[in-house]
Design a protein around this motif. Structure first.
Motif, PDB file in Angstrom:
ATOM      1  N   PRO A  41       4.046  -5.032  -2.446  1.00 41.95           N
ATOM      2  CA  PRO A  41       2.817  -5.129  -2.927  1.00 41.95           C
ATOM      3  C   PRO A  41       1.960  -6.097  -2.590  1.00 41.95           C
ATOM      4  CG  PRO A  41       4.682  -4.619  -4.507  1.00 41.95           C
ATOM      5  CD  PRO A  41       5.308  -4.924  -3.315  1.00 41.95           C
ATOM      6  N   ALA A  43      -4.830   4.646  -2.721  1.00 41.57           N
ATOM      7  CA  ALA A  43      -4.052   3.772  -3.371  1.00 41.57           C
ATOM      8  C   ALA A  43      -3.359   4.332  -4.547  1.00 41.57           C
ATOM      9  CB  ALA A  43      -4.906   2.381  -3.768  1.00 41.57           C
ATOM     10  N   LYS A  58       5.183  -1.690   3.376  1.00 40.88           N
ATOM     11  CA  LYS A  58       4.411  -2.661   3.005  1.00 40.88           C
ATOM     12  C   LYS A  58       4.894  -3.137   1.735  1.00 40.88           C
ATOM     13  CE  LYS A  58       0.550  -1.543   5.640  1.00 40.88           C
ATOM     14  NZ  LYS A  58       1.131  -0.197   6.255  1.00 40.88           N
ATOM     15  N   LEU A 104      -1.410   1.804   2.730  1.00 41.90           N
ATOM     16  CA  LEU A 104      -0.859   1.152   1.617  1.00 41.90           C
ATOM     17  C   LEU A 104       0.297   1.802   1.238  1.00 41.90           C
ATOM     18  CD1 LEU A 104      -4.296   0.711  -0.463  1.00 41.90           C
ATOM     19  CD2 LEU A 104      -3.311  -0.895   1.318  1.00 41.90           C
ATOM     20  N   GLY A 105       1.393   0.991   1.104  1.00 40.13           N
ATOM     21  CA  GLY A 105       2.596   1.418   0.586  1.00 40.13           C
ATOM     22  C   GLY A 105       3.702   1.885   1.551  1.00 40.13           C
ATOM     23  N   LYS A 137       0.304   4.129  -6.493  1.00 42.61           N
ATOM     24  CA  LYS A 137       1.266   3.413  -5.892  1.00 42.61           C
ATOM     25  C   LYS A 137       1.942   2.425  -6.133  1.00 42.61           C
ATOM     26  CE  LYS A 137      -0.094   5.544  -1.233  1.00 42.61           C
ATOM     27  NZ  LYS A 137      -0.630   5.296   0.137  1.00 42.61           N
ATOM     28  N   HIS A 175       1.433  -7.355   0.257  1.00 43.19           N
ATOM     29  CA  HIS A 175       0.669  -6.757   1.547  1.00 43.19           C
ATOM     30  C   HIS A 175      -0.331  -5.805   1.268  1.00 43.19           C
ATOM     31  CE1 HIS A 175       4.872  -7.352   3.567  1.00 43.19           C
ATOM     32  NE2 HIS A 175       4.458  -8.565   3.730  1.00 43.19           N
ATOM     33  N   ASP A 176      -0.157  -4.965   0.514  1.00 44.55           N
ATOM     34  CA  ASP A 176      -0.997  -3.807  -0.094  1.00 44.55           C
ATOM     35  C   ASP A 176      -2.436  -4.632  -0.556  1.00 44.55           C
ATOM     36  OD1 ASP A 176       0.437  -1.675   0.730  1.00 44.55           O
ATOM     37  OD2 ASP A 176       1.309  -1.619  -1.251  1.00 44.55           O
ATOM     38  N   ASN A 196      11.704   1.361   2.293  1.00 43.86           N
ATOM     39  CA  ASN A 196      10.511   0.752   2.956  1.00 43.86           C
ATOM     40  C   ASN A 196      11.069  -0.068   4.255  1.00 43.86           C
ATOM     41  OD1 ASN A 196       7.864  -0.193   2.941  1.00 43.86           O
ATOM     42  ND2 ASN A 196       8.267  -1.917   1.395  1.00 43.86           N
ATOM     43  N   PHE A 253       2.398  -0.679  -5.645  1.00 44.84           N
ATOM     44  CA  PHE A 253       1.762  -1.936  -5.833  1.00 44.84           C
ATOM     45  C   PHE A 253       1.233  -2.036  -7.207  1.00 44.84           C
ATOM     46  CE2 PHE A 253      -1.639  -0.047  -3.857  1.00 44.84           C
ATOM     47  CZ  PHE A 253      -3.056  -0.744  -4.194  1.00 44.84           C
TER      48      PHE A 253
END
Length: 287
Positions: free
Chosen positions: A199, A223, A197, A193-194, A226, A201-202, A154, A228
């Motif tokens: 969780p 989403a 980033k 998303l993801g 994912k 942040h998402d 990440n 998060f």
């Protein structure tokens, strides 16, 4: 055009839906994070895409390269071999097909095979030929927020204010894409998303989709299953549920995104999300 259609935006050359659209996912890969290998065979992939449409998908996103963190890139010939027959097969059945690729050659051949939309998680940054190819074809283009390949995990996921930074970086990328010849009414934005980033942040981005919509382009929310969501669902100090056990949570995000005015949601399991966006539309219509 209804108030709902106007508020979500319309993408040139694509159908107009009176609610948030549902984009079903067909991963023609052996290694995608939640369903890698299940639809790796061309015939199985086409059948799966048709099944997703039968379950309520409005369009189908076909990808031949996993973009999960740590994934190794496939070579161009292999990606073409995976993707083009599936795009051609689904398009020949009247399906609105999106191609999920970072390669201009795959985008170009997919559009020639009947694809309708290019969904590039790098927003045209991974391949400098991408924007000229899409512009020449006059095709719609998804610009996702991207900070680089995730082969090392990440990467570059540090933010002072994730919402303002993502919106600002997307705005700059959209301006570059328009300068490259893609018409503004062909552009969709995706908060990514993801991708680089965490969780929190998402979740912040989902809570402020209105700021993304203020960019003036339809918004795609991807989403589905994912990390998060696993983080949200995990018991205290417990392990997150596996990806395929996050579909109810995905449908919840789909309902929230639809209510906030997302143009489309990208999901692996279609039926629950198809129901969710229709409920959101019915509630919207009753206001």
């Amino acid at each position: 055009m209804s108030t709902s259609q106007a508020s979500r935006g319309h993408v040139a050359h694509l159908p107009v839906w009176d609610r948030c659209a549902v984009m079903g996912v067909v991963n023609v890969t052996p290694d995608s994070f939640s369903d890698g290998g299940r639809w790796f065979d061309t015939t199985a992939a086409i059948k799966h895409g048709l099944d997703l449409v039968a379950q309520g998908a409005d369009l189908v996103d076909v990808g031949g390269e996993s973009t999960r963190p740590g994934a190794t890139r496939v070579d161009e010939d292999e990606e073409l071999k995976r993707v083009i027959p599936v795009v051609r097969g689904l398009a020949s059945e009247g399906v609105t097909v999106s191609v999920d690729t970072m390669r201009a050659s795959v985008a170009e051949q997919s559009l020639a095979a009947g694809g309708a939309l290019v969904n590039d998680v790098s927003g045209g940054l991974a391949d400098p030929a991408m924007v000229p190819v899409v512009a020449a074809a006059g095709a719609p283009f998804v610009v996702m927020h991207w900070r680089g390949f995730l082969e090392g995990g990440n990467v570059r996921g540090v933010y002072e204010d994730v919402v303002s930074e993502v919106v600002g970086e997307l705005h700059a990328r959209v301006e570059a894409v328009v300068a490259g010849g893609i018409a503004p009414d062909h552009i969709v934005v995706d908060p990514g998303l993801g991708f680089s980033k965490e969780p929190e942040h998402d979740l912040a981005l989902l809570a402020h989709l209105d700021k993304l919509r203020a960019l003036g382009h339809p918004v795609l929310v991807a989403a589905s299953r994912k990390r998060f969501l696993g983080h949200v669902l995990a018991a205290e100090q417990g392990a997150p549920p596996p990806a395929r056990e996050r579909d109810a949570a995905t449908a919840a995000v789909s309902a929230l995104a639809a209510h906030t005015g997302a143009w489309a949601v990208r999901v692996h399991e279609v039926r629950a999300t198809a129901d969710a966006v229709r409920v959101a539309r019915a509630v919207e219509g009753a206001q």
